[in-house]
Design an enzyme around this catalytic site. Structure first.
Site, PDB file in Angstrom:
ATOM      1  N   HIS A  93       9.362  -3.841  -3.850  1.00  0.00           N
ATOM      2  CA  HIS A  93       8.544  -4.073  -2.840  1.00  0.00           C
ATOM      3  C   HIS A  93       9.726  -4.785  -1.632  1.00  0.00           C
ATOM      4  O   HIS A  93      10.640  -5.123  -1.849  1.00  0.00           O
ATOM      5  CB  HIS A  93       7.448  -5.126  -2.902  1.00  0.00           C
ATOM      6  CG  HIS A  93       6.666  -5.609  -1.828  1.00  0.00           C
ATOM      7  ND1 HIS A  93       5.614  -4.671  -1.190  1.00  0.00           N
ATOM      8  CD2 HIS A  93       6.395  -6.791  -1.162  1.00  0.00           C
ATOM      9  CE1 HIS A  93       4.924  -5.224  -0.369  1.00  0.00           C
ATOM     10  NE2 HIS A  93       5.626  -6.374  -0.336  1.00  0.00           N
ATOM     11  N   ASP A 150       0.866  -1.104  -0.066  1.00  0.00           N
ATOM     12  CA  ASP A 150      -0.114  -0.130  -0.109  1.00  0.00           C
ATOM     13  C   ASP A 150       0.796   1.246  -0.125  1.00  0.00           C
ATOM     14  O   ASP A 150       0.297   2.478   0.422  1.00  0.00           O
ATOM     15  CB  ASP A 150      -0.924  -0.110   1.114  1.00  0.00           C
ATOM     16  CG  ASP A 150      -0.010   0.189   2.621  1.00  0.00           C
ATOM     17  OD1 ASP A 150       1.053  -0.146   2.487  1.00  0.00           O
ATOM     18  OD2 ASP A 150      -0.828   0.447   3.680  1.00  0.00           O
ATOM     19  N   CYS A 182       5.006  -0.487   2.692  1.00  0.00           N
ATOM     20  CA  CYS A 182       5.698  -1.673   2.778  1.00  0.00           C
ATOM     21  C   CYS A 182       6.918  -1.589   3.665  1.00  0.00           C
ATOM     22  O   CYS A 182       7.300  -2.663   4.467  1.00  0.00           O
ATOM     23  CB  CYS A 182       5.964  -2.454   1.295  1.00  0.00           C
ATOM     24  SG  CYS A 182       7.060  -2.007   0.267  1.00  0.00           S
TER      25      CYS A 182
END
Length: 226
Positions: free
Chosen positions: A204, A95, A98
């Site tokens: 990520h 979102d 991370c």
């Protein structure tokens, strides 16, 4: 990090309530969180990668997000590395928070405390401007104001600030082709803990555990899956 930039939260099995109001005093929150800290690193994960050379860490802002083909290869490379060393990821929600969620999970075993982690990193950036401003290719005040926003991606400058603020050695297993392992050491102090993250380069962060030791989390929304 190709993540949605909206706010979201992840529920946790933590004994501390994950629904602390945003207005609660930061000192109280910090006291509660400190009850769950693992303050002394046991080095078990580090032993698995002890034969690898880590590269010197240079704080930097995020680079260019790879295209789909490169991102796919990067993800496969990271997955293979983790499997090789008997490591597994706790999947963290994608979102925009991370990095902070993964740090919160490593620090407090609860990704929901990402707001607290971000606040502490912002304090570090503000109070020790001279340590970080040379790595930021923009007006420093603008950078800090930007990073302060929930959903704004963390970078390697915020990782260095986290290492300094929490007195932690941050260990990254990466998807970089030429660099498997990066260690981020706190400046001017010995680390009192180790935080283990995976870094799907520019895409990520997840939280790392030994295979079989990944805790159960029940996300309210889907975590980032490729």
């Amino acid at each position: 990090m190709t993540e949605n930039r909206g706010n979201a939260s992840v529920s946790s099995s933590s004994s501390v309530s994950s629904s602390l109001p945003d207005t609660e005093d930061d000192h109280t929150i910090a006291t509660l969180l400190a009850q769950e800290e693992n303050s002394v690193p046991d080095g078990r994960l580090g032993k698995r990668l002890s034969h690898l050379d880590s590269i010197p860490h240079t704080p930097r802002i995020n680079g260019q997000i790879p295209d789909v083909n490169d991102a796919t290869l990067d993800h496969e490379r990271l997955s293979e590395r983790l499997a090789t060393y008997g490591l597994a990821e706790l999947q963290i929600e994608g979102d925009g928070n991370c990095q902070f969620r993964a740090l919160a999970d490593q620090l407090f075993r609860n990704p929901d405390y990402h707001k607290h982690v971000r606040k502490e990193i912002i304090k570090q950036l503000k109070h020790f401007k001279k340590l970080y401003e040379g790595y930021v290719p923009m007006k420093y005040k603008t950078y800090v104001k930007q990073i302060k926003k929930s959903g704004e991606w963390g970078d390697h400058v915020t990782l260095q600030a986290a290492a300094d603020r929490f007195g932690a050695k941050i260990c990254l297993v990466t998807s970089f082709r030429d660099t498997c392992f990066i260690e981020i050491m706190p400046k001017d102090k010995n680390p009192t803990r180790e935080l283990w993250l995976s870094f799907w380069s520019e895409v990520h962060y997840n939280s790392i555990y030994a295979s079989g030791d990944v805790p159960t989390r029940k996300p309210k929304r889907k975590h980032w899956l490729f």
